[in-house]
Design an enzyme around this catalytic site. Structure first.
Site, PDB file in Angstrom:
ATOM      1  N   ARG A 157      -3.174  -6.335   1.761  1.00  0.00           N
ATOM      2  CA  ARG A 157      -3.255  -5.192   0.832  1.00  0.00           C
ATOM      3  C   ARG A 157      -4.734  -4.834   0.655  1.00  0.00           C
ATOM      4  NH1 ARG A 157       1.718  -5.082  -1.976  1.00  0.00           N
ATOM      5  NH2 ARG A 157       1.286  -2.965  -2.603  1.00  0.00           N
ATOM      6  N   PRO A 158      -5.389  -4.349   1.743  1.00  0.00           N
ATOM      7  CA  PRO A 158      -6.816  -4.028   1.615  1.00  0.00           C
ATOM      8  C   PRO A 158      -7.024  -2.881   0.629  1.00  0.00           C
ATOM      9  CG  PRO A 158      -5.945  -3.184   3.669  1.00  0.00           C
ATOM     10  CD  PRO A 158      -4.853  -3.994   3.038  1.00  0.00           C
ATOM     11  N   ILE A 159      -8.269  -2.695   0.204  1.00  0.00           N
ATOM     12  CA  ILE A 159      -8.551  -1.593  -0.726  1.00  0.00           C
ATOM     13  C   ILE A 159      -9.706  -0.733  -0.221  1.00  0.00           C
ATOM     14  CG2 ILE A 159      -7.663  -2.784  -2.776  1.00  0.00           C
ATOM     15  CD1 ILE A 159     -10.552  -3.573  -3.418  1.00  0.00           C
ATOM     16  N   ASP A 160      -9.953  -0.820   1.097  1.00  0.00           N
ATOM     17  CA  ASP A 160     -11.083  -0.069   1.672  1.00  0.00           C
ATOM     18  C   ASP A 160     -10.958   1.439   1.465  1.00  0.00           C
ATOM     19  OD1 ASP A 160      -8.857  -0.577   3.412  1.00  0.00           O
ATOM     20  OD2 ASP A 160      -9.933   0.548   4.949  1.00  0.00           O
ATOM     21  N   LEU A 161      -9.728   1.956   1.531  1.00  0.00           N
ATOM     22  CA  LEU A 161      -9.556   3.416   1.384  1.00  0.00           C
ATOM     23  C   LEU A 161      -9.883   3.847  -0.053  1.00  0.00           C
ATOM     24  CD1 LEU A 161      -6.234   3.909   3.388  1.00  0.00           C
ATOM     25  CD2 LEU A 161      -8.583   4.276   4.180  1.00  0.00           C
ATOM     26  N   LYS A 187       9.674   2.667 -11.356  1.00  0.00           N
ATOM     27  CA  LYS A 187       8.516   1.754 -11.479  1.00  0.00           C
ATOM     28  C   LYS A 187       7.282   2.427 -10.890  1.00  0.00           C
ATOM     29  CE  LYS A 187       7.790  -1.707  -8.328  1.00  0.00           C
ATOM     30  NZ  LYS A 187       6.463  -1.746  -7.734  1.00  0.00           N
ATOM     31  N   ASN A 188       7.431   2.993  -9.678  1.00  0.00           N
ATOM     32  CA  ASN A 188       6.249   3.483  -8.964  1.00  0.00           C
ATOM     33  C   ASN A 188       5.776   4.858  -9.425  1.00  0.00           C
ATOM     34  OD1 ASN A 188       6.292   1.071  -7.673  1.00  0.00           O
ATOM     35  ND2 ASN A 188       7.080   1.858  -5.731  1.00  0.00           N
ATOM     36  N   CYS A 217      -0.500 -10.205  -0.439  1.00  0.00           N
ATOM     37  CA  CYS A 217       0.740 -10.738  -1.016  1.00  0.00           C
ATOM     38  C   CYS A 217       1.754 -10.900   0.117  1.00  0.00           C
ATOM     39  CB  CYS A 217       1.270  -9.827  -2.105  1.00  0.00           C
ATOM     40  SG  CYS A 217       1.764  -8.246  -1.501  1.00  0.00           S
ATOM     41  N   ASP A 223       9.970   0.508   1.262  1.00  0.00           N
ATOM     42  CA  ASP A 223      10.548  -0.264   0.148  1.00  0.00           C
ATOM     43  C   ASP A 223      12.053  -0.449   0.290  1.00  0.00           C
ATOM     44  OD1 ASP A 223       8.310   1.057  -2.419  1.00  0.00           O
ATOM     45  OD2 ASP A 223       8.054  -0.432  -0.847  1.00  0.00           O
ATOM     46  N   ARG A 274      10.816  -7.649 -11.338  1.00  0.00           N
ATOM     47  CA  ARG A 274       9.564  -6.873 -11.349  1.00  0.00           C
ATOM     48  C   ARG A 274       9.870  -5.385 -11.174  1.00  0.00           C
ATOM     49  NH1 ARG A 274       5.392  -7.819  -7.139  1.00  0.00           N
ATOM     50  NH2 ARG A 274       4.622  -6.004  -8.249  1.00  0.00           N
ATOM     51  N   ARG A 297      -0.362  -6.064  -8.195  1.00  0.00           N
ATOM     52  CA  ARG A 297      -1.259  -5.454  -7.235  1.00  0.00           C
ATOM     53  C   ARG A 297      -1.678  -4.058  -7.635  1.00  0.00           C
ATOM     54  NH1 ARG A 297      -3.444  -6.696  -4.077  1.00  0.00           N
ATOM     55  NH2 ARG A 297      -3.317  -4.714  -3.040  1.00  0.00           N
TER      56      ARG A 297
HETATM   57  C1  EPZ Z   1       2.673   1.735  -3.092  1.00  0.00           C
HETATM   58  O1  EPZ Z   1       1.865   0.613  -2.785  1.00  0.00           O
HETATM   59  C2  EPZ Z   1       3.916   1.180  -3.761  1.00  0.00           C
HETATM   60  N1  EPZ Z   1       3.549   0.496  -4.989  1.00  0.00           N
HETATM   61  C3  EPZ Z   1       4.613   0.198  -2.825  1.00  0.00           C
HETATM   62  O2  EPZ Z   1       5.806  -0.236  -3.466  1.00  0.00           O
HETATM   63  C4  EPZ Z   1       4.991   0.948  -1.547  1.00  0.00           C
HETATM   64  O3  EPZ Z   1       5.575   0.041  -0.632  1.00  0.00           O
HETATM   65  C5  EPZ Z   1       3.734   1.574  -0.922  1.00  0.00           C
HETATM   66  O4  EPZ Z   1       3.069   2.415  -1.890  1.00  0.00           O
HETATM   67  C6  EPZ Z   1       4.055   2.410   0.313  1.00  0.00           C
HETATM   68  O5  EPZ Z   1       4.926   3.433  -0.030  1.00  0.00           O
HETATM   69  C7  EPZ Z   1       3.361   1.241  -6.116  1.00  0.00           C
HETATM   70  O6  EPZ Z   1       3.469   2.452  -6.100  1.00  0.00           O
HETATM   71  C8  EPZ Z   1       3.050   0.493  -7.368  1.00  0.00           C
HETATM   72  P1  EPZ Z   1      -0.346   2.004   0.234  1.00  0.00           P
HETATM   73  P2  EPZ Z   1       0.341   0.821  -2.256  1.00  0.00           P
HETATM   74  O7  EPZ Z   1      -1.718   2.021  -0.282  1.00  0.00           O
HETATM   75  O8  EPZ Z   1      -0.251   1.997  -2.952  1.00  0.00           O
HETATM   76  C9  EPZ Z   1      -2.773   0.219   3.872  1.00  0.00           C
HETATM   77  C10 EPZ Z   1       7.390  -1.791  -4.230  1.00  0.00           C
HETATM   78  O9  EPZ Z   1       8.147  -2.564  -3.619  1.00  0.00           O
HETATM   79  N2  EPZ Z   1      -3.969   0.385   3.038  1.00  0.00           N
HETATM   80  O10 EPZ Z   1       0.336   3.299   0.526  1.00  0.00           O
HETATM   81  O11 EPZ Z   1      -0.349  -0.475  -2.338  1.00  0.00           O
HETATM   82  C11 EPZ Z   1      -1.912  -0.941   3.381  1.00  0.00           C
HETATM   83  O12 EPZ Z   1      -2.387  -2.151   3.910  1.00  0.00           O
HETATM   84  C12 EPZ Z   1       5.953  -1.643  -3.775  1.00  0.00           C
HETATM   85  O13 EPZ Z   1       7.734  -1.073  -5.208  1.00  0.00           O
HETATM   86  C13 EPZ Z   1      -5.218   0.155   3.617  1.00  0.00           C
HETATM   87  O14 EPZ Z   1      -5.324  -0.162   4.805  1.00  0.00           O
HETATM   88  O15 EPZ Z   1       0.613   1.182  -0.733  1.00  0.00           O
HETATM   89  C14 EPZ Z   1      -0.565  -0.600   3.902  1.00  0.00           C
HETATM   90  O16 EPZ Z   1      -0.495  -1.023   5.252  1.00  0.00           O
HETATM   91  C15 EPZ Z   1       5.603  -2.557  -2.611  1.00  0.00           C
HETATM   92  N3  EPZ Z   1      -6.330   0.288   2.845  1.00  0.00           N
HETATM   93  C16 EPZ Z   1      -0.543   0.934   3.865  1.00  0.00           C
HETATM   94  O17 EPZ Z   1      -1.916   1.349   3.738  1.00  0.00           O
HETATM   95  C17 EPZ Z   1      -6.243   0.648   1.521  1.00  0.00           C
HETATM   96  O18 EPZ Z   1      -7.292   0.787   0.870  1.00  0.00           O
HETATM   97  C18 EPZ Z   1       0.267   1.493   2.702  1.00  0.00           C
HETATM   98  O19 EPZ Z   1      -0.335   1.060   1.523  1.00  0.00           O
HETATM   99  C19 EPZ Z   1      -4.965   0.861   0.952  1.00  0.00           C
HETATM  100  C20 EPZ Z   1      -3.836   0.731   1.722  1.00  0.00           C
END
Ligand code: EPZ
Length: 416
Positions: A121-125, A22-23, A116, A305, A397, A92
């Protein structure tokens, strides 16, 4: 609402072929937007999130033809940059369409993905990195929009190795003007697969060190045919099931080198694990021991995960375990249902304390998110009596057909 019905207290014996990831599939489908032509993606998992991504791509003008696990995506003509609210809020990872749309047509707008059940799930980065490359982003709380007169390659150093932000920067950089140095990027295998797909489309991406990429922008990419790799989290889920229920399984196609952290924990818990040319063999015949303390983290650490699936196994193990969740701030939601089954888990801040040695009791439980739902299925496999996991749509999902797969491994499970 569909459920999963499990007859518990039985070990697993059998072989199952691991589905496409999926990912890996979702970012690769998004990256197809960068290509003015038809890409052919094979081994795409038949899961709800891929359905959502197909709908989003069609809504902005792509021709998307799906036959089983093959998806043809023709992004020659893109008609819209506004992503449909219904799909974005359901998935998301729609946020990862920002990079390719900015790279290809210089604009994108989507409803705010929001939080969620596994935490904020912030998007600041994402916004900070794309802004550094020249995008002008506006966030009015509901909708997020970004425009660019042409992205510029530059140095982008992520404050945290976010998987999604890494994917967005890579997809924004492959058509940008000049080179992009990406530092402190995520090292999850899905990043490598995305880069591999884009290189097959003619992109220039070089790994210059751990968590460092150099991406030289190109004028244009060309279509390619690509096979989505096997899903390491699905394989890891079934390894946790074998740990919890006991038995001997073979995970055909399980990706080598992508679950080393879990495989090491499995051996600490008393299992035998062996990589073969065609997959992963695992056996747990003796007592299940606590692995002590485990912490989730960015790859190559133990993946967040698989945190909930491992919790279900730890509940059976002899001796107390501790599981620290360092990635998301709300990913112990499944504990409540596991405790109704008798797990006795206590959560202190970001750490779960699992007393172990508990025989879980089968009952009707409710999934509230994807990996927690999978953990409840694992708990049902080793519980006394029968378990009904409601809200199966959460599990669907990410798992093509968890009942089919577990039946291949000898479990007594039915679509409820
Ligand atoms: C990906 O989500 C995966 N989803 C998630 O899998 C997985 O848990 C996650 O990476 C971590 O490995 C997909 O690939 C579709 P992140 P993503 O950005 O990209 C913080 C599943 O079950 N953060 O690495 O959303 C965030 O809050 C799903 O298959 C910020 O602070 O994860 C979190 O604490 C769930 N600001 C950490 O980083 C941002 O702008 C990791 O998030 C973005 C993220």
């Amino acid at each position: 609402m569909k459920s999963v019905y499990i007859r518990g207290n039985a070990s697993l014996y059998g072989e199952v072929t691991i589905q496409g990831s999926k990912n890996a599939a979702l970012p690769i489908m998004a990256a197809a937007l960068l290509v003015p032509g038809e890409c052919v993606l094979r081994n795409c998992p038949r899961i709800a999130d891929v359905d959502h991504m197909c709908r989003i791509l069609r809504s902005i003008g792509c021709r998307v033809d799906r036959k089983g696990r093959q998806i043809r995506i023709d992004a020659s003509v893109l008609k819209d940059s506004r992503l449909p609210e219904e799909s974005v809020t359901r998935m998301r990872s729609s946020i990862m369409l920002m990079g390719p749309l900015l790279g290809r047509i210089g604009e994108v707008s989507l409803s705010h993905p929001g939080g969620c059940v596994i935490g904020d799930r912030p998007i600041d980065l994402h916004v900070k990195a794309l802004s550094r490359m020249g995008a002008v982003c506006r966030d009015d709380g509901d909708r997020l929009s970004a425009v660019s007169a042409g992205l510029k390659g530059t140095l982008v150093r992520l404050a945290y190795p976010s998987v999604g932000a890494t994917e967005n920067v890579i997809m924004a950089a492959v058509l940008a003007d000049g080179a992009t140095w990406l530092e402190n990027c995520a090292r999850e295998p899905e990043i490598g697969w995305l880069c591999d797909f884009l290189i097959h489309c003619g992109a220039s991406i070089e790994r210059t060190g751990p968590g460092r990429l150099l991406i030289r922008g190109k004028k244009r990419l060309h279509p390619c045919a690509y096979s989505v790799p096997a899903d390491r989290i699905v394989a890891g889920t079934y390894l946790c099931a074998c740990l919890a229920a006991g038995g001997e399984i073979f995970l055909k196609g399980a990706p080598a080198g992508e679950n080393d952290a879990l495989e090491k924990i499995a051996e600490q818990m008393g299992a035998q694990v062996r990589k073969t040319r065609t997959g992963l063999w695992a056996r747990r015949a003796g007592p299940l021991r606590s692995p002590g303390s485990v912490a989730t983290g960015s790859f190559p650490a133990f993946p967040t995960d698989l945190q909930s699936p491992l919790l279900a196994a730890m509940a059976q193990a002899e001796g107390e375990s501790r599981l620290q969740e360092t990635v998301f701030n709300g990913r112990f939601g499944v504990v409540e249902e596991l405790n109704r089954m008798g797990a006795g888990i206590a959560v202190r801040e970001n750490t779960a304390l699992i007393p172990g040695g508990r025989r879980l009791t089968g009952m009707r439980v409710r999934a509230a998110e994807l990996r927690g739902g999978a953990a409840l299925v694992i708990a049902g496999l080793c519980a006394r009596g029968d378990t009904l996991v409601e809200n199966r749509f959460y599990v669907d999902r990410g798992y093509e057909d968890i009942c089919r797969d577990l039946r291949m491994l000898g479990a007594c499970v039915q679509d409820g």
